[in-house]
Design an enzyme around this catalytic site. Structure first.
Site, PDB file in Angstrom:
ATOM      1  N   GLU A 114      12.615  34.020 -18.206  1.00  0.00           N
ATOM      2  CA  GLU A 114      13.174  33.385 -19.402  1.00  0.00           C
ATOM      3  C   GLU A 114      13.613  34.457 -20.383  1.00  0.00           C
ATOM      4  O   GLU A 114      12.812  35.310 -20.780  1.00  0.00           O
ATOM      5  CB  GLU A 114      12.128  32.481 -20.048  1.00  0.00           C
ATOM      6  N   TYR A 169      20.412  31.181 -24.894  1.00  0.00           N
ATOM      7  CA  TYR A 169      19.166  31.044 -24.119  1.00  0.00           C
ATOM      8  C   TYR A 169      19.511  31.013 -22.631  1.00  0.00           C
ATOM      9  O   TYR A 169      20.472  30.356 -22.211  1.00  0.00           O
ATOM     10  CB  TYR A 169      18.452  29.754 -24.501  1.00  0.00           C
TER      11      TYR A 169
END
Length: 462
Positions: free
Chosen positions: A271, A183
């Site tokens: 993101e 991530y």
């Protein structure tokens, strides 16, 4: 998103929400609880600018970030042709773009994704009966067949209205094997007064769950916005994400390119989940979410021109034409207020007095008479509205302008619902004279509590 980000944006993709929270702290009394806006988020999600997945991927690929090869289709036939193109070499792509697309001689498998802004597409259901807005297949013909059941039909997910959202486009991309998922996010953090790099070696899952269960797996790098991201920071983040050997340098390079994109496009958040690696030894951005600073629209005109408003409520689009911030609720008392915090307080006190607000409407500070008229036009067009509460606390706003707009709207629109008006601040005495001399059936209120009581009572009488 991460818990650390909840005070920033909570992935709401709308800067109006940040304004609401900031203004609320200044204006809202301690005894009022802002349950109304929570209802607003559930009933009518309000966004500022939110790009479709394929648009975000194109922005990344145009700026050197590695993504899968993909095409966008408006029809089932176009989707079929896109799948066929992916089974051949990449010819036709501009040379400068080829290095930032993961290239193979041909795609062995395809992923077909419905393009809507809501999350949970994979578990969604189409009005055609098809289950799932994301499908994998190795057969180009199946791509066309699936697209036929997607395009033109509504897709309902946990984040859409009950009836779903109409799918107008699908993205056809090469499906890649992922050997490991991480991530990565870059976001503006108010507590740090600048951008922060956030990463975790556990990607492809809900990052909030990781932050709650394994906080030691969340890594942060605060970036000096004047100096920019340092090589050492990118390398350290790549190492914390678990990239080894040549992949570490490759990941660090992608991190720097993502940060440069973040600055270039005036983003408040980039993101990437998952930020992964393939068995072939490539670091790829498989999925991305980009939020933008709406204050930068004047210098990001090309990006803001991509805004797809088709998923907005029509009344929201109409309100935006006149610089009005509107959120629809499920009550019957329309709120007409200047300032986001005051608008929230107005909605809350209506609830507190036993009523239900029909909307959140923020006029803003530099309101003109024409905006007041258009606001009334929007509110009266809502069949749920049985009363209107005007609550103006004027600093920058001139109460006389509001009063003139109100009288004009009432006369020209032939207002048929009760109207309660509370005015305070600049030119309030002149404004009150304007309303009084208009001889219109307007109910005046001395303060916000009085206004809420009278508006709730006016509905109860019906």
């Amino acid at each position: 998103m991460l818990m650390l980000q909840q005070s920033l944006s909570k992935t709401w993709s709308s800067h109006i929400w940040l304004r609401l929270l900031n203004d609320l702290e200044k204006i809202l009394s301690n005894h009022l609880v802002s349950t109304t806006i929570l209802l607003a988020v559930q009933l009518t999600p309000r966004r500022w600018l939110n790009l479709q997945e394929y648009q975000s991927k194109k922005l990344m690929s145009d700026n050197g970030v590695k993504v899968q090869r993909f095409f966008v289709a408006d029809t089932a036939n176009e989707a079929l042709e896109a799948a066929k193109k992916l089974t051949t070499s990449v010819g036709g792509r501009p040379r400068q773009q080829r290095s930032c697309l993961l290239l193979r001689e041909d795609a062995k498998e395809f992923v077909l994704k419905a393009q809507i802004l809501a999350g949970g597409r994979g578990k969604g259901v189409f009005s055609s009966g098809l289950k799932g807005g994301v499908h994998l297949t190795k057969d180009p013909q199946v791509v066309g067949q699936l697209a036929k059941q997607m395009i033109g039909y509504n897709l309902a997910t946990k984040q859409t209205p009950k009836e779903g959202v109409k799918v107008n486009k699908v993205m056809v991309a090469e499906a890649l094997d992922i050997s490991r998922e991480t991530y990565l996010a870059i976001l503006m953090d108010q507590s740090c007064n600048g951008p922060v790099l956030v990463g975790s070696p556990q990607g492809g899952v809900d990052i909030e769950e990781v932050a709650a269960s394994n906080p030691e797996l969340i890594f942060k790098e605060q970036i000096d916005i004047m100096e920019g991201i340092k090589d050492s920071q990118a390398q350290r983040m790549a190492e914390n994400l678990g990239f080894l050997g040549p992949l570490k340098n490759q990941a660090a390079d992608q991190i720097k390119k993502l940060y440069n994109l973040f600055l270039k496009i005036d983003a408040t958040q980039v993101e990437v989940n998952p930020f992964g690696e393939t068995p072939e030894g490539q670091v790829v951005c498989f999925d991305a979410k980009i939020n933008f600073d709406d204050n930068a629209e004047f210098r990001q005109k090309d990006i803001f021109a991509m805004d797809d408003k088709s998923e907005n409520e029509p009344i929201e689009n109409e309100a935006a034409k006149y610089d009005l911030k509107y959120i629809g609720l499920d009550g019957n008392i329309a709120c007409f207020v200047n300032g986001a915090g005051l608008a929230m307080a107005t909605c809350d006190i209506i609830l507190l007095k036993g009523g239900k607000p029909a909307n959140f409407l923020d006029l803003g500070g530099g309101v003109k008479e024409a905006q007041v008229y258009q606001a009334f036009k929007l509110l009266t067009a809502d069949p749920k509205v049985e009363a209107i509460l005007v609550n103006i606390f004027a600093g920058i706003v001139n109460c006389a302008i509001i009063a003139n707009g109100i009288t004009k709207a009432c006369q020209e629109l032939e207002l048929k619902v009760p109207l309660v008006v509370r005015l305070e601040g600049t030119n309030v005495h002149e404004a009150r004279n304007i309303l009084s001399n208009s001889r219109l059936p307007i109910t005046s209120a001395v303060d916000l509590e009085d206004a809420a009581k009278k508006s709730v009572a006016s509905v109860a009488k019906k």
